[in-house]
Design an enzyme around this catalytic site. Structure first.
Site, PDB file in Angstrom:
ATOM      1  N   LYS A 231       0.832  -1.202   0.000  1.00 36.93           N
ATOM      2  CA  LYS A 231       0.000   0.000   0.000  1.00 36.93           C
ATOM      3  C   LYS A 231       0.875   1.264   0.000  1.00 36.93           C
ATOM      4  O   LYS A 231       2.083   1.190   0.208  1.00 36.93           O
ATOM      5  CB  LYS A 231      -0.946  -0.051   1.206  1.00 36.93           C
ATOM      6  CG  LYS A 231      -1.943  -1.231   1.133  1.00 36.93           C
ATOM      7  CD  LYS A 231      -2.950  -1.201   2.289  1.00 36.93           C
ATOM      8  CE  LYS A 231      -3.956  -2.351   2.165  1.00 36.93           C
ATOM      9  NZ  LYS A 231      -5.017  -2.284   3.215  1.00 36.93           N
TER      10      LYS A 231
ATOM     11  N   TYR B 173     -12.382  -3.111  -3.866  1.00 33.12           N
ATOM     12  CA  TYR B 173     -12.949  -3.183  -2.507  1.00 33.12           C
ATOM     13  C   TYR B 173     -14.476  -3.136  -2.549  1.00 33.12           C
ATOM     14  O   TYR B 173     -15.096  -2.501  -1.700  1.00 33.12           O
ATOM     15  CB  TYR B 173     -12.426  -2.025  -1.667  1.00 33.12           C
ATOM     16  CG  TYR B 173     -11.019  -2.193  -1.120  1.00 33.12           C
ATOM     17  CD1 TYR B 173     -10.661  -3.312  -0.362  1.00 33.12           C
ATOM     18  CD2 TYR B 173     -10.052  -1.213  -1.306  1.00 33.12           C
ATOM     19  CE1 TYR B 173      -9.384  -3.446   0.175  1.00 33.12           C
ATOM     20  CE2 TYR B 173      -8.768  -1.337  -0.769  1.00 33.12           C
ATOM     21  CZ  TYR B 173      -8.440  -2.461  -0.030  1.00 33.12           C
ATOM     22  OH  TYR B 173      -7.178  -2.594   0.507  1.00 33.12           O
TER      23      TYR B 173
ATOM     24  N   ASN C 252      -2.247   0.050   6.919  1.00 35.30           N
ATOM     25  CA  ASN C 252      -1.783  -1.252   7.417  1.00 35.30           C
ATOM     26  C   ASN C 252      -0.916  -1.991   6.403  1.00 35.30           C
ATOM     27  O   ASN C 252      -0.824  -3.213   6.423  1.00 35.30           O
ATOM     28  CB  ASN C 252      -2.980  -2.094   7.892  1.00 35.30           C
ATOM     29  CG  ASN C 252      -3.935  -2.431   6.771  1.00 35.30           C
ATOM     30  OD1 ASN C 252      -3.727  -2.059   5.617  1.00 35.30           O
ATOM     31  ND2 ASN C 252      -5.003  -3.150   7.103  1.00 35.30           N
TER      32      ASN C 252
ATOM     33  N   HIS D 191      -2.115  -5.467   1.308  1.00 34.39           N
ATOM     34  CA  HIS D 191      -3.345  -6.194   0.997  1.00 34.39           C
ATOM     35  C   HIS D 191      -2.948  -7.583   0.525  1.00 34.39           C
ATOM     36  O   HIS D 191      -1.957  -7.739  -0.182  1.00 34.39           O
ATOM     37  CB  HIS D 191      -4.125  -5.492  -0.125  1.00 34.39           C
ATOM     38  CG  HIS D 191      -5.199  -6.365  -0.714  1.00 34.39           C
ATOM     39  ND1 HIS D 191      -6.442  -6.482  -0.138  1.00 34.39           N
ATOM     40  CD2 HIS D 191      -5.193  -7.214  -1.787  1.00 34.39           C
ATOM     41  CE1 HIS D 191      -7.161  -7.351  -0.850  1.00 34.39           C
ATOM     42  NE2 HIS D 191      -6.424  -7.806  -1.849  1.00 34.39           N
TER      43      HIS D 191
ATOM     44  N   GLU E 282      -9.073 -10.565  -8.356  1.00 38.24           N
ATOM     45  CA  GLU E 282      -8.150  -9.441  -8.200  1.00 38.24           C
ATOM     46  C   GLU E 282      -6.992  -9.518  -9.192  1.00 38.24           C
ATOM     47  O   GLU E 282      -6.540  -8.493  -9.713  1.00 38.24           O
ATOM     48  CB  GLU E 282      -7.639  -9.399  -6.754  1.00 38.24           C
ATOM     49  CG  GLU E 282      -8.757  -9.063  -5.766  1.00 38.24           C
ATOM     50  CD  GLU E 282      -8.370  -9.251  -4.305  1.00 38.24           C
ATOM     51  OE1 GLU E 282      -7.187  -9.578  -4.031  1.00 38.24           O
ATOM     52  OE2 GLU E 282      -9.244  -9.079  -3.434  1.00 38.24           O
TER      53      GLU E 282
HETATM   54  P1  DAT Z   1      -7.976  -7.011   5.181  1.00 37.37           P
HETATM   55  O1  DAT Z   1      -7.180  -5.936   4.454  1.00 37.37           O
HETATM   56  O2  DAT Z   1      -7.236  -7.547   6.361  1.00 37.37           O
HETATM   57  O3  DAT Z   1      -8.501  -8.088   4.253  1.00 37.37           O
HETATM   58  P2  DAT Z   1     -10.692  -5.944   5.224  1.00 37.37           P
HETATM   59  O4  DAT Z   1     -10.901  -6.621   3.889  1.00 37.37           O
HETATM   60  O5  DAT Z   1     -11.694  -6.205   6.285  1.00 37.37           O
HETATM   61  O6  DAT Z   1      -9.250  -6.278   5.814  1.00 37.37           O
HETATM   62  O7  DAT Z   1     -10.647  -4.374   5.009  1.00 37.37           O
HETATM   63  C1  DAT Z   1      -9.971  -3.810   3.883  1.00 37.37           C
HETATM   64  C2  DAT Z   1      -9.186  -2.618   4.352  1.00 37.37           C
HETATM   65  O8  DAT Z   1     -10.069  -1.612   4.829  1.00 37.37           O
HETATM   66  C3  DAT Z   1      -8.237  -2.886   5.522  1.00 37.37           C
HETATM   67  O9  DAT Z   1      -7.008  -3.427   5.093  1.00 37.37           O
HETATM   68  C4  DAT Z   1      -8.110  -1.542   6.146  1.00 37.37           C
HETATM   69  C5  DAT Z   1      -9.491  -0.929   5.943  1.00 37.37           C
HETATM   70  N1  DAT Z   1     -10.346  -1.140   7.122  1.00 37.37           N
HETATM   71  C6  DAT Z   1     -10.939  -2.290   7.499  1.00 37.37           C
HETATM   72  N2  DAT Z   1     -11.640  -2.138   8.629  1.00 37.37           N
HETATM   73  C7  DAT Z   1     -11.474  -0.832   8.975  1.00 37.37           C
HETATM   74  C8  DAT Z   1     -11.929  -0.034  10.062  1.00 37.37           C
HETATM   75  N3  DAT Z   1     -12.720  -0.536  11.018  1.00 37.37           N
HETATM   76  N4  DAT Z   1     -11.561   1.270  10.106  1.00 37.37           N
HETATM   77  C9  DAT Z   1     -10.769   1.798   9.137  1.00 37.37           C
HETATM   78  N5  DAT Z   1     -10.292   1.098   8.091  1.00 37.37           N
HETATM   79  C10 DAT Z   1     -10.638  -0.204   8.019  1.00 37.37           C
HETATM   80 MG    MG Z   2      -9.926  -8.018   2.748  1.00 35.57          MG
END
Ligand code: DAT
Ligand code: MG
Length: 139
Positions: A9, A49, A113, A116, A127
């Site tokens: 990222k 997303y 974070n 991805h 993807e």
């Molecule tokens: P991951 O990236 O671990 O698959 P995810 O698919 O649930 O997680 O979410 C996609 C991204 O969205 C994640 O990497 C960071 C952001 N995100 C997820 N939950 C969030 C939250 N509660 N607040 C802010 N950003 C969030």
């Molecule tokens: Mg995810």
């Protein structure tokens, strides 16, 4: 063989952590099939997303993911590679992620974070096709 899409990222690229992330994938035994530094736009991110478009954090997520280039990586390894990469990444919230994982070692906020990784074989196929459409037939 199983492939997965990894995105270093914008925070990872800005902080010079791409080599560290690729190194961890390579030292685990995974291979990089394709890579490209690319600036993503809101439309691509909405497709990527799609399951999060209605979430309250979606605006912040798109703003962050499009603020500077990402390093797209198509990663390949044996069966189970999708899950292996998720384990190497650590929990979504870096504050909860275990030490030794990418997020656990380098992150502090859930938005920024670092990485991805596709969450299933089906997501990985979708993807990979979204970001590397020309490669689909070669895999
Ligand atoms: P991951 O990236 O671990 O698959 P995810 O698919 O649930 O997680 O979410 C996609 C991204 O969205 C994640 O990497 C960071 C952001 N995100 C997820 N939950 C969030 C939250 N509660 N607040 C802010 N950003 C969030
Ligand atoms: Mg995810």
């Amino acid at each position: 063989m199983e492939k997965t899409l990894v995105i270093c990222k914008p925070d990872a690229v800005e902080r010079g952590l791409v080599g560290e992330i690729i190194g961890r994938l390579e030292r685990k035994g995974l291979a990089i099939l394709a890579s490209e530094l690319r600036l993503l736009d809101a439309e691509q991110l909405e497709r990527h997303y799609f399951e999060h478009t209605e979430k309250p954090f979606f605006g912040d997520l798109v703003a962050f993911m499009s603020r500077s280039p990402v390093m797209l990586l198509l990663v390949v390894g044996p069966e189970g590679t999708v899950s292996v990469v998720r384990t190497l990444m650590g929990s979504t919230d870096p504050c909860q992620a275990s030490p030794g994982t990418i997020r656990g070692d380098f992150g502090l906020t859930v938005t920024e974070n670092l990485v991805h990784g596709s969450d299933s074989v089906e997501s990985a196929q979708r993807e990979a096709h979204l970001f590397f459409p020309d490669l689909e037939l070669e895999i």
